[in-house]
Design a protein around this motif. Structure first.
Motif, PDB file in Angstrom:
ATOM      1  N   PRO A   1       5.890   2.979  -2.514  1.00  0.00           N
ATOM      2  CA  PRO A   1       5.401   2.516  -3.816  1.00  0.00           C
ATOM      3  C   PRO A   1       6.562   2.455  -4.819  1.00  0.00           C
ATOM      4  N   ASN A   2       6.439   1.578  -5.829  1.00  0.00           N
ATOM      5  CA  ASN A   2       7.429   1.437  -6.900  1.00  0.00           C
ATOM      6  C   ASN A   2       8.818   1.077  -6.380  1.00  0.00           C
TER       7      ASN A   2
ATOM      8  N   SER B   1       3.375  -0.336 -11.963  1.00  0.00           N
ATOM      9  CA  SER B   1       3.016  -1.707 -12.366  1.00  0.00           C
ATOM     10  C   SER B   1       2.680  -2.495 -11.106  1.00  0.00           C
ATOM     11  N   ASP B   2       2.016  -3.638 -11.296  1.00  0.00           N
ATOM     12  CA  ASP B   2       1.570  -4.461 -10.167  1.00  0.00           C
ATOM     13  C   ASP B   2       2.761  -4.820  -9.257  1.00  0.00           C
TER      14      ASP B   2
ATOM     15  N   ASP C   1       0.831  -1.225   0.000  1.00  0.00           N
ATOM     16  CA  ASP C   1       0.000   0.000   0.000  1.00  0.00           C
ATOM     17  C   ASP C   1       0.860   1.267   0.000  1.00  0.00           C
ATOM     18  N   PRO C   2       0.382   2.353  -0.563  1.00  0.00           N
ATOM     19  CA  PRO C   2      -0.872   2.550  -1.292  1.00  0.00           C
ATOM     20  C   PRO C   2      -0.774   2.051  -2.741  1.00  0.00           C
ATOM     21  N   LEU C   3      -1.667   1.140  -3.099  1.00  0.00           N
ATOM     22  CA  LEU C   3      -1.592   0.438  -4.384  1.00  0.00           C
ATOM     23  C   LEU C   3      -1.732   1.340  -5.606  1.00  0.00           C
ATOM     24  N   ASP C   4      -2.540   2.426  -5.471  1.00  0.00           N
ATOM     25  CA  ASP C   4      -2.799   3.250  -6.661  1.00  0.00           C
ATOM     26  C   ASP C   4      -1.565   4.046  -7.096  1.00  0.00           C
ATOM     27  N   LEU C   5      -0.528   4.083  -6.274  1.00  0.00           N
ATOM     28  CA  LEU C   5       0.671   4.824  -6.671  1.00  0.00           C
ATOM     29  C   LEU C   5       1.701   3.962  -7.411  1.00  0.00           C
ATOM     30  N   TRP C   6       1.436   2.667  -7.530  1.00  0.00           N
ATOM     31  CA  TRP C   6       2.364   1.785  -8.268  1.00  0.00           C
ATOM     32  C   TRP C   6       2.126   1.928  -9.772  1.00  0.00           C
TER      33      TRP C   6
END
Ligand code: BES
Ligand code: MN
Length: 458
Positions: A433-434, A91-92, A84-89
């Motif tokens: 993220p990333n 790619s999966d 998390d936060p997933l929406d900032l990645w």
């Protein structure tokens, strides 16, 4: 016969695809799959693998070689932080993707990539010489990212298998693909949770406001009392045990190829706030801290709500440096919070564990004992040459700000000192993220460790 470690990038992609988040039990199957992956690679390398049960996630314990040979222990962790936060990645997080020379995915750098580096190097060395006269014990745990709650118990039970001469760890950082760091110390940690209680339930702030103290206001008062205006922690006795860095440590730091401006730009800040007497790059390794990791209470939703909350909370951690003790600092912070809390509010402080700081003086540096185990002396010596051979520069010997509490436990219980060779960088976005792992570092590090294992065994 081909094996997965013939292609380290693919091996890392496989390892990353197992979503081994230890903080959340929804990921139990990913945790098990990552553990199986690590066991399989070790079996392919010829290790005898044992899975040691613990109250949460089992420890992988594997050995090769004759008990009479010099004994190296290698540490890693197969668990990862939540994505998390997933929406900032981009790619999966659990479908490894290679972009611009990096492999992206949760755990790619912390700590799966560095483990694939060690394993690939061993694979190449053992292919050439299956009888390499080096005993190796692998220790890969699955609870590092939640503070290793089962580790001490495991260690007390199994310390006899871990009585080696040195622990090899690659779970720390370096500046980049042209400069590695040999990490000579890690900060300790102590975690606390503060709960503040006011009225028996949330109240209308118009009907009752003015008559009583708001727990959030008490929380902010406590919060603002724990540091002075210059950034020092005000907890009585907090700095008593702190020892200043050695002259050689300051000299090593001056070799770091990172300017304050570049660091500020990386962080996205305009101004640093280190405590008086320390530069920002000194403060992150030589100074203790007290940080709020989360605070809460009251209405968090959209719009406004006229309410006096019944409760407020804060999650606090301190990073510790030699010779502070986690237990002592926890008690001091607890007492200070209780003292700063206004009498109208009931306050409860829970100590949530931690670990003491760790330092290792590289053999030959001022203050070293001279009586280090043979394998330890040799490993530090050989590592310097191997790093210079692949990266073109000698490593910098530096303490780091992060914590791996079990390193100190392994020293206390099994007498193991650690050689920590940092393979991830700030740009790898650990815990963020990333997250990614730099494939140039990966390739150079594999050749470094190939040479290292060969030379260590001769
Ligand atoms: N690999 C890190 C520790 C680390 C990071 C060391 C950067 C040196 C430089 C490790 O996985 C980690 O994140 N540890 C936690 C420990 C905590 C969960 C007890 C930390 O430092 O917050
Ligand atoms: Mn880690």
């Amino acid at each position: 016969m081909t094996v997965i470690l013939d292609d380290p990038v693919r091996a890392l992609a496989d390892y990353v695809s197992h979503d081994s988040v230890s903080a959340d039990s929804c990921f139990a199957s990913g945790v098990a799959a990552a553990r199986d992956f690590a066991c399989e690679r070790l079996r392919e390398l010829g290790f005898t693998v044992e899975i040691v049960k613990t109250p949460i996630n089992p420890v992988v314990l594997a050995t090769r070689g004759d008990p009479s040979w010099p004994h190296l222990v290698i540490y890693g962790h197969y668990d990862v932080q939540p994505p998390d936060p997933l929406d900032l990645w981009v790619s999966d997080p659990f479908e490894a993707t290679v972009r611009d020379g990096r492999l992206y995915g949760r755990g790619a750098a912390d700590n799966k990539g560095p483990q694939i580096v060690h394993m690939t190097a061993l694979h190449r060395v053992l292919k050439e010489n299956p009888d390499l006269p080096l005993r190796i014990t692998y220790l890969i745990e699955g609870e590092e990212e939640i503070g290793s709650p089962s580790f001490r118990g495991f260690l007390e039970e199994r310390k006899d298998s871990l009585l080696g001469e040195l622990l090899l760890v690659s779970d720390t950082g370096s500046p980049g693909p042209d400069q590695l760091v040999v990490t000579t110390g890690l900060r300790g940690l102590t975690a606390l949770e503060v709960k503040l209680f006011g009225p028996r339930q949330d109240l209308h702030s118009g009907v009752h406001g003015g008559a009583l103290l708001n727990p959030l206001q008490a929380l902010m008062k406590i919060g603002s009392s724990l540091h002075d205006d210059e950034g020092r922690v005000t907890v009585p006795g907090f700095y008593d045990a702190v020892v200043a860095p050695e002259q050689w440590e300051r000299e090593e730091l001056s070799r770091l190829p990172l300017t304050e401006d570049k660091y500020a730009e990386f962080l996205g800040i305009d101004e640093f706030s280190p405590p008086p007497g320390y530069s920002p790059l000194e403060a992150i390794r030589f100074c203790p801290t007290l940080e709020f990791n989360g605070v809460g209470g009251g209405y968090q939703g959209e719009g406004s709500k006229t309410v006096i909350p019944a409760e407020a909370f804060a999650k606090i951690t301190c990073r510790l440096v030699p010779n502070q003790s986690s237990e002592d600092i926890a008690n001091k912070v607890k007492a200070a919070v209780e003292q700063f809390c206004p009498s109208a509010i009931r306050c409860e402080v829970f100590v949530k564990g931690g670990g003491d700081p760790y330092v290792v003086i590289p053999p030959g540096k001022p203050g070293s004992s001279g009586s280090e185990p043979h394998l330890m002396k040799k490993a530090f010596d050989v590592a310097e040459g191997c790093i210079e051979g692949s990266f073109g520069t000698k490593p910098i010997y530096l303490r780091e700000g992060g914590s791996i509490p079990i390193i100190r436990d392994l020293k206390e219980v099994a007498g193991l000192e650690s050689l920590m060779i940092g393979l991830f960088t700030n740009e790898d976005n650990l815990h963020s993220p990333n997250e990614s792992f730099d494939l140039e570092i990966m390739e150079k590090a594999i050749s470094t460790f190939e040479a290292f294992f060969k030379q260590l065994a001769t």
